[in-house]
Design a protein around this motif. Structure first.
Motif, mmCIF file in Angstrom:
data_model
loop_
_atom_site.group_PDB
_atom_site.id
_atom_site.type_symbol
_atom_site.label_atom_id
_atom_site.label_comp_id
_atom_site.label_asym_id
_atom_site.label_seq_id
_atom_site.Cartn_x
_atom_site.Cartn_y
_atom_site.Cartn_z
ATOM 1 N N GLY A 205 0.801 -1.216 0.000
ATOM 2 C CA GLY A 205 0.000 0.000 0.000
ATOM 3 C C GLY A 205 0.830 1.260 0.000
ATOM 4 N N ALA A 206 0.150 2.377 0.060
ATOM 5 C CA ALA A 206 0.795 3.686 -0.028
ATOM 6 C C ALA A 206 1.568 4.015 1.237
ATOM 7 C CB ALA A 206 -0.256 4.760 -0.289
ATOM 8 N N GLY A 207 2.651 4.743 1.054
ATOM 9 C CA GLY A 207 3.439 5.164 2.201
ATOM 10 C C GLY A 207 2.668 6.065 3.137
ATOM 11 N N SER A 208 1.795 6.893 2.594
ATOM 12 C CA SER A 208 1.031 7.825 3.421
ATOM 13 C C SER A 208 0.104 7.117 4.398
ATOM 14 C CB SER A 208 0.207 8.758 2.518
ATOM 15 O OG SER A 208 -0.646 8.009 1.668
ATOM 16 N N ALA A 209 -0.304 5.896 4.073
ATOM 17 C CA ALA A 209 -1.168 5.130 4.973
ATOM 18 C C ALA A 209 -0.378 4.037 5.687
ATOM 19 C CB ALA A 209 -2.330 4.520 4.187
ATOM 20 N N VAL A 210 0.156 3.105 4.923
ATOM 21 C CA VAL A 210 0.835 1.946 5.501
ATOM 22 C C VAL A 210 2.154 2.350 6.161
ATOM 23 C CG1 VAL A 210 1.875 -0.288 4.990
ATOM 24 C CG2 VAL A 210 -0.249 0.387 3.857
ATOM 25 N N GLY A 211 2.993 3.080 5.426
ATOM 26 C CA GLY A 211 4.291 3.456 5.973
ATOM 27 C C GLY A 211 4.167 4.365 7.171
ATOM 28 N N ASN A 212 3.257 5.313 7.111
ATOM 29 C CA ASN A 212 3.089 6.249 8.222
ATOM 30 C C ASN A 212 2.613 5.548 9.477
ATOM 31 O OD1 ASN A 212 3.003 9.222 8.990
ATOM 32 N ND2 ASN A 212 0.941 8.578 9.547
ATOM 33 N N GLU A 213 1.715 4.582 9.323
ATOM 34 C CA GLU A 213 1.216 3.850 10.492
ATOM 35 C C GLU A 213 2.327 3.023 11.132
ATOM 36 O OE1 GLU A 213 -1.299 2.657 13.477
ATOM 37 O OE2 GLU A 213 -1.595 4.238 11.981
ATOM 38 N N ILE A 214 3.173 2.417 10.319
ATOM 39 C CA ILE A 214 4.312 1.663 10.862
ATOM 40 C C ILE A 214 5.224 2.591 11.644
ATOM 41 C CG2 ILE A 214 6.400 0.379 10.243
ATOM 42 C CD1 ILE A 214 4.862 -0.716 7.818
ATOM 43 N N ALA A 215 5.484 3.773 11.092
ATOM 44 C CA ALA A 215 6.389 4.718 11.752
ATOM 45 C C ALA A 215 5.809 5.246 13.057
ATOM 46 C CB ALA A 215 6.702 5.870 10.812
ATOM 47 N N GLU A 216 4.504 5.473 13.089
ATOM 48 C CA GLU A 216 3.894 6.074 14.278
ATOM 49 C C GLU A 216 3.558 5.070 15.371
ATOM 50 O OE1 GLU A 216 0.481 8.311 13.047
ATOM 51 O OE2 GLU A 216 1.675 10.099 12.610
ATOM 52 N N SER A 217 3.394 3.810 15.036
ATOM 53 C CA SER A 217 2.894 2.829 15.993
ATOM 54 C C SER A 217 3.802 2.682 17.223
ATOM 55 C CB SER A 217 2.750 1.459 15.322
ATOM 56 O OG SER A 217 2.398 0.477 16.271
ATOM 57 N N HIS A 218 3.186 2.700 18.378
ATOM 58 C CA HIS A 218 3.931 2.502 19.627
ATOM 59 C C HIS A 218 4.244 1.036 19.872
ATOM 60 C CE1 HIS A 218 3.153 6.596 21.744
ATOM 61 N NE2 HIS A 218 3.224 6.731 20.429
ATOM 62 N N ASP A 219 3.689 0.149 19.057
ATOM 63 C CA ASP A 219 3.983 -1.272 19.195
ATOM 64 C C ASP A 219 5.080 -1.734 18.242
ATOM 65 O OD1 ASP A 219 2.177 -1.915 21.265
ATOM 66 O OD2 ASP A 219 0.507 -1.879 19.827
ATOM 67 N N VAL A 220 5.617 -0.812 17.467
ATOM 68 C CA VAL A 220 6.786 -1.097 16.625
ATOM 69 C C VAL A 220 8.012 -0.575 17.347
ATOM 70 C CG1 VAL A 220 7.932 -0.604 14.433
ATOM 71 C CG2 VAL A 220 5.470 -1.060 14.491
ATOM 72 N N ASP A 221 9.007 -1.431 17.515
ATOM 73 C CA ASP A 221 10.185 -1.088 18.322
ATOM 74 C C ASP A 221 11.329 -0.500 17.499
ATOM 75 O OD1 ASP A 221 9.203 -2.314 20.891
ATOM 76 O OD2 ASP A 221 9.157 -4.083 19.600
ATOM 77 N N LEU A 222 11.298 -0.703 16.202
ATOM 78 C CA LEU A 222 12.361 -0.209 15.323
ATOM 79 C C LEU A 222 11.769 0.004 13.943
ATOM 80 C CD1 LEU A 222 15.952 -1.563 14.783
ATOM 81 C CD2 LEU A 222 14.382 -1.547 12.871
ATOM 82 N N ILE A 223 12.249 1.049 13.275
ATOM 83 C CA ILE A 223 11.883 1.226 11.871
ATOM 84 C C ILE A 223 13.145 1.391 11.054
ATOM 85 C CG2 ILE A 223 11.550 3.739 12.076
ATOM 86 C CD1 ILE A 223 9.176 3.264 10.019
ATOM 87 N N SER A 224 13.214 0.646 9.956
ATOM 88 C CA SER A 224 14.332 0.722 9.024
ATOM 89 C C SER A 224 13.765 1.108 7.672
ATOM 90 C CB SER A 224 15.062 -0.620 8.948
ATOM 91 O OG SER A 224 16.122 -0.558 8.018
ATOM 92 N N PHE A 225 14.236 2.246 7.156
ATOM 93 C CA PHE A 225 13.683 2.795 5.917
ATOM 94 C C PHE A 225 14.799 3.101 4.937
ATOM 95 C CE2 PHE A 225 12.935 6.779 3.542
ATOM 96 C CZ PHE A 225 11.858 6.402 2.754
ATOM 97 N N THR A 226 14.576 2.768 3.685
ATOM 98 C CA THR A 226 15.448 3.195 2.592
ATOM 99 C C THR A 226 14.599 3.948 1.583
ATOM 100 O OG1 THR A 226 16.940 1.315 2.863
ATOM 101 C CG2 THR A 226 17.014 2.470 0.764
ATOM 102 N N GLY A 227 15.039 5.153 1.236
ATOM 103 C CA GLY A 227 14.277 5.963 0.290
ATOM 104 C C GLY A 227 14.745 7.396 0.299
#
Length: 490
Positions: A205-227
């Motif tokens: 899905g789109a970064g504005s929905a899927v990617g943003n939710e991954i980045a904001e979620s308090h249940d995600v402990d790490l985010i690794s992004f290339t772009g």
């Protein structure tokens, strides 16, 4: 027509709203697949699955050697399916088959590298005053959000997935919405080798929905992004909500410095490879060629001569040397930068146009393009174009070469061409970049770290550094003499 679905908790499924996104072959402009368009609700479900799976210990508490056995099996399956994967990657991304083939081999090697590394000793014991014994252990971070771009759909996915899984994490992974084909095949391989359910989850899905939710979620402990750097800054802000660990591999505007004493044909050849491999859609591309003034005119003439000979065409043609750009939107962005360069006063001496000859007119092809008469204040000198567009500028001496090389906000990569070894090392040490090459360009290795300075990112991929990103360090102290400390009076 491919029907691509998401993979959550070991199940293939459509998005909750059943929406689909067309996937387009960049060489023909034709729709060849439809992919599930994930929603915020889909992401949240995947995150909760990953969290529950991590806490269950089914993967995080598995012996490293057993986890490694899965990674070795995945590598073998990539090798077994390499030809199909390369064909799918070319269809999805547009890159020539020979480039896609190298990517598949690198992906398999990366899984094997981390499968081997995770079984090696990694603890440290410290000699501290008696009666305490102090030591350090490494543990998985937890739920890892992994977001990858479209220029290396499979390989850059593996650069994140292999170390994250090796370390014992669970993942919520988002492929680029433009290139979901080979990532889907990779998750089919995960299922085939029996990776436990919930360990690896994929939401399209789109970064504005899927990617943003991954980045904001308090249940995600790490985010690794290339772009892109702009998106990386947004992700960093979003990740601040729970102070999750952040690893960012971002843009570049990398200098390739050619001294007069360099082997001339070698320098020209690698300079071409440095910018036109991957159609210039490479974060480390040598998009600023800096040439010593005594050979400047000779270099420009030879470089342009060679650039005009590049065979541009569809990636599935074995004669193709440079393929299309990944999408119409991206092609228009690159063409817009070419117009910006002209408006700023730079001069095009090669290319500069969309290719519309018969057979290529429906694809997203742009000519290998060369600008001269460029100054450091121009946007085409400072900003990442991410296409087959290069600037060639002259310098007087070593000092000016270094100054020009470091005069952007980026610091991902850089090259130096000279037969003077001492000069090569002097200049390389002063280039503010995380990856440098001497008398070569673009080669990278699973054993060595990849990442940049300044606005080219935070952290490193690959090597032991790439595993460190996905691990937490825990200090443990053991009292070997169990008795009251007597700090306070009785």
């Amino acid at each position: 027509m491919f029907n691509l679905k998401m993979y959550i908790n070991g199940e293939w499924r459509d998005s909750q709203n059943k929406e689909k996104r067309n996937v387009i072959n960049p060489a023909t402009g034709e729709v060849f697949a439809q992919a599930a368009e994930g929603t915020v609700e889909d992401v949240r479900e995947a995150i909760q699955v990953a969290k529950a799976t991590f806490e269950s210990g089914v993967w995080s508490e598995m012996a490293p050697a057993e986890r490694a056995s899965y990674l070795f099996k995945i590598a073998d399956k990539i090798d077994e399916n390499a030809e199909e994967l390369a064909r799918l990657e070319t269809m999805d991304n547009g890159k020539p088959l020979r480039e896609a083939g190298f990517d598949m081999a690198d992906a398999a090697a990366c899984f094997r590298y981390y499968a081997g590394l995770i079984t090696k000793p990694d603890g440290v014991t410290y000699q501290v005053p008696d009666p305490v014994q102090a030591f350090v252990v490494r543990e998985p971070v937890g739920v890892c959000g992994l977001i990858v771009p479209w220029n290396y759909p499979l390989m850059l996915s593996v650069w994140k997935l292999a170390p994250a899984l090796a370390a014992g994490n669970t993942v919520v992974y988002k492929p680029s919405e433009v290139t979901p084909l080979t990532p889907t095949k990779l998750f089919e391989i995960f299922e085939e080798v029996g990776l436990p359910k919930g360990v690896a989850n994929m939401v399209m899905g789109a970064g504005s929905a899927v990617g943003n939710e991954i980045a904001e979620s308090h249940d995600v402990d790490l985010i690794s992004f290339t772009g892109g750097t702009k998106t990386g800054k947004h992700i960093m802000k979003a990740a601040a909500g729970n102070l999750k660990k952040v690893s960012l591999e971002l843009g570049g505007k990398s200098p390739n410095i050619i001294f007069a004493d360099a082997d001339f044909e070698t320098a020209v050849d690698y300079a071409l490879f440095g910018i036109y491999a991957g159609s210039g859609q490479v974060c480390s591309a040598g998009s600023r060629i800096l040439v010593e003034e005594s050979i400047y005119d000779q270099f420009v003439n030879r470089f342009v001569e060679r650039a005009k000979q590049i065979n541009v065409g569809p990636g599935n043609d074995t004669n193709t040397e440079m393929g299309p750009l990944v999408s119409q939107e991206h092609m228009e962005r690159v063409l817009n930068y070419i117009e910006i360069g002209k408006e700023e006063g730079a001069r095009v001496v090669c290319g500069g146009n969309r290719i519309t000859k018969e057979g290529l007119e429906k694809g997203y092809f742009v000519e290998p393009t060369v600008f001269v008469d460029v100054t450091p204040n121009m946007r085409i000198f400072q900003e990442e174009i991410f296409g087959p567009v290069v600037i060639i500028e002259k310098f007087k001496d070593e000092e000016e070469a270094i100054s020009l090389a470091n005069s952007t906000n980026y610091g991902l990569a850089g090259g130096v061409f000279t037969i003077d070894g001492a000069k090569a090392l002097r200049v390389t040490k002063k280039i503010r970049s995380g990856i440098t090459w001497i008398n070569t360009y673009h080669n990278t290795y699973n054993e060595a770290p990849w990442g940049g300075y300044k606005q080219s990112g935070i952290g490193r991929a690959l090597g032991t550094y790439g595993l460190d990103v996905f691990q937490e360090i825990k200090q443990i102290n053991i009292n070997l003499q169990v008795e009251p400390i007597g700090w306070f009076s009785k």
